[in-house]
Enzyme design. Structure first.
Site, PDB file in Angstrom:
ATOM      1  N   TYR A   1       0.836  -1.197   0.000  1.00 28.84           N
ATOM      2  CA  TYR A   1       0.000   0.000   0.000  1.00 28.84           C
ATOM      3  C   TYR A   1       0.872   1.248   0.000  1.00 28.84           C
ATOM      4  O   TYR A   1       0.694   2.159  -0.813  1.00 28.84           O
ATOM      5  CB  TYR A   1      -0.921   0.000   1.225  1.00 28.84           C
ATOM      6  CG  TYR A   1      -1.699   1.293   1.385  1.00 28.84           C
ATOM      7  CD1 TYR A   1      -2.855   1.528   0.646  1.00 28.84           C
ATOM      8  CD2 TYR A   1      -1.264   2.287   2.264  1.00 28.84           C
ATOM      9  CE1 TYR A   1      -3.558   2.717   0.774  1.00 28.84           C
ATOM     10  CE2 TYR A   1      -1.957   3.473   2.408  1.00 28.84           C
ATOM     11  CZ  TYR A   1      -3.109   3.688   1.656  1.00 28.84           C
ATOM     12  OH  TYR A   1      -3.786   4.867   1.788  1.00 28.84           O
TER      13      TYR A   1
ATOM     14  N   LYS B   1       1.305   3.971  -3.049  1.00 28.80           N
ATOM     15  CA  LYS B   1       0.880   5.351  -2.794  1.00 28.80           C
ATOM     16  C   LYS B   1       2.034   6.327  -3.020  1.00 28.80           C
ATOM     17  O   LYS B   1       1.850   7.402  -3.594  1.00 28.80           O
ATOM     18  CB  LYS B   1       0.343   5.496  -1.367  1.00 28.80           C
ATOM     19  CG  LYS B   1      -1.027   4.877  -1.125  1.00 28.80           C
ATOM     20  CD  LYS B   1      -2.130   5.580  -1.923  1.00 28.80           C
ATOM     21  CE  LYS B   1      -2.445   6.956  -1.394  1.00 28.80           C
ATOM     22  NZ  LYS B   1      -3.590   7.593  -2.119  1.00 28.80           N
TER      23      LYS B   1
END
Length: 305
Positions: free
Chosen positions: A142, A146
């Site tokens: 994640y 990002k």
């Protein structure tokens, strides 16, 4: 900034929903963009679009046709597979950057406000106040994806782009993919007599009401922050057990209804996050307004209405 037309990507999500509402309250015209329609975006012109799968030329044409003055990217979230997160966090952003580069070459340069994540910095030792000078070292799929999306925005010098690295959010309509959203859903589906068995990470994290994040997005539209990453949070690290206790109380359950299990919890982020929000105050003129008890209460009420 003066009243303008703002395209909100991810308008149907938890963050996008509040961004649309905040923009509208501030006098802006919202163009909601998402892969699927939802009832709460019916008040705005709506564009059905999967940005990651749409040619950049088509996206640019849509923005120019609709006279978009600014774009907010509030897409993305947790997913099981890294490929899914790369699609939402990297490919989509790269396609968006390409499209806005095309509009800039056509003489139209909308401000892009990209909602990133505090987790892009990666794990830091407990007690560290995370400011924008921290060298990003993401440790999870994640966080890595990002960061790649945020870097694509910041590296595009021809864009008028701002990255807001937001902490975890709570508040109305928090997604059930998040820890607090999951706990709230389980509380809704149980009774005080049954109680709730739950494993809680031994962690302290910065949590922000999603409406405060939306307010930061609105302020970022006109802030002198082009090419900058700005941390958005409450600037307070709160124990996860305290957050769960607030949610249990908001649900009207006695404290003993929570039965904590002694099992290791896999963290999706860092065990410690506390954002330094000095730059947000200086560049955006922004400060959080909503305290955690009120945020958690409103989160619960939005779930049971």
């Amino acid at each position: 900034m003066p009243s303008s037309r703002v395209a909100v990507l991810g308008a149907t999500g938890c963050v996008g929903r509040q961004v649309c509402a905040a923009l509208s309250r501030d006098g802006h015209e919202v163009v909601a963009v998402a892969r699927n329609h939802a009832p709460h975006v019916s008040a705005y012109p709506f564009l059905l679009m999967d940005v990651a799968a749409t040619p950049a030329e088509k996206i640019a044409e849509v923005f120019l046709t609709h006279g978009v003055d600014a774009v907010v990217n509030a897409t993305g979230g947790w997913a099981k597979l890294e490929e899914e997160m790369a699609y939402a966090h990297v490919r989509l952003v790269e396609r968006l950057v390409e499209a806005l580069t095309l509009t800039a070459s056509a003489g139209h340069r909308p401000r892009l406000v990209h909602v990133g994540s505090i987790h892009e910095y990666g794990p830091v030792p407990a007690g560290v106040l995370i400011d924008e000078s921290v060298d990003p070292r993401p440790a999870t799929p994640y966080a890595r994806t990002k960061l790649a999306g945020s870097q694509a925005v910041l590296a595009a010098g021809e864009l008028d782009g701002v990255v807001l690295r937001a902490v975890n959010v709570c508040g109305p309509y928090t997604t059930q993919a998040s820890f607090l959203g999951m706990v709230a859903a389980r509380l809704r589906d149980t009774t005080a007599a049954e109680g709730l068995e739950l494993s809680i990470a031994d962690a302290q994290r910065d949590y922000l009401d999603v409406r405060d994040l939306a307010d930061a997005v609105v302020k970022a539209l006109s802030a002198p922050a082009a090419g900058r990453a700005v941390n958005i949070g409450r600037g307070v690290a709160t124990d996860m057990r305290e957050l769960v206790a607030l949610l249990v109380a908001a649900a009207g359950f006695p404290p003993e209804a929570l039965k904590e299990q002694d099992r290791q919890v896999e963290s999706k982020g860092g065990d410690w996050t506390r954002a330094d929000i000095t730059l947000a105050g200086r560049l955006l003129g922004w400060h959080p307004r909503i305290d955690l008890p009120d945020s958690i209460r409103d989160m619960w009420l939005s779930l049971i209405r």
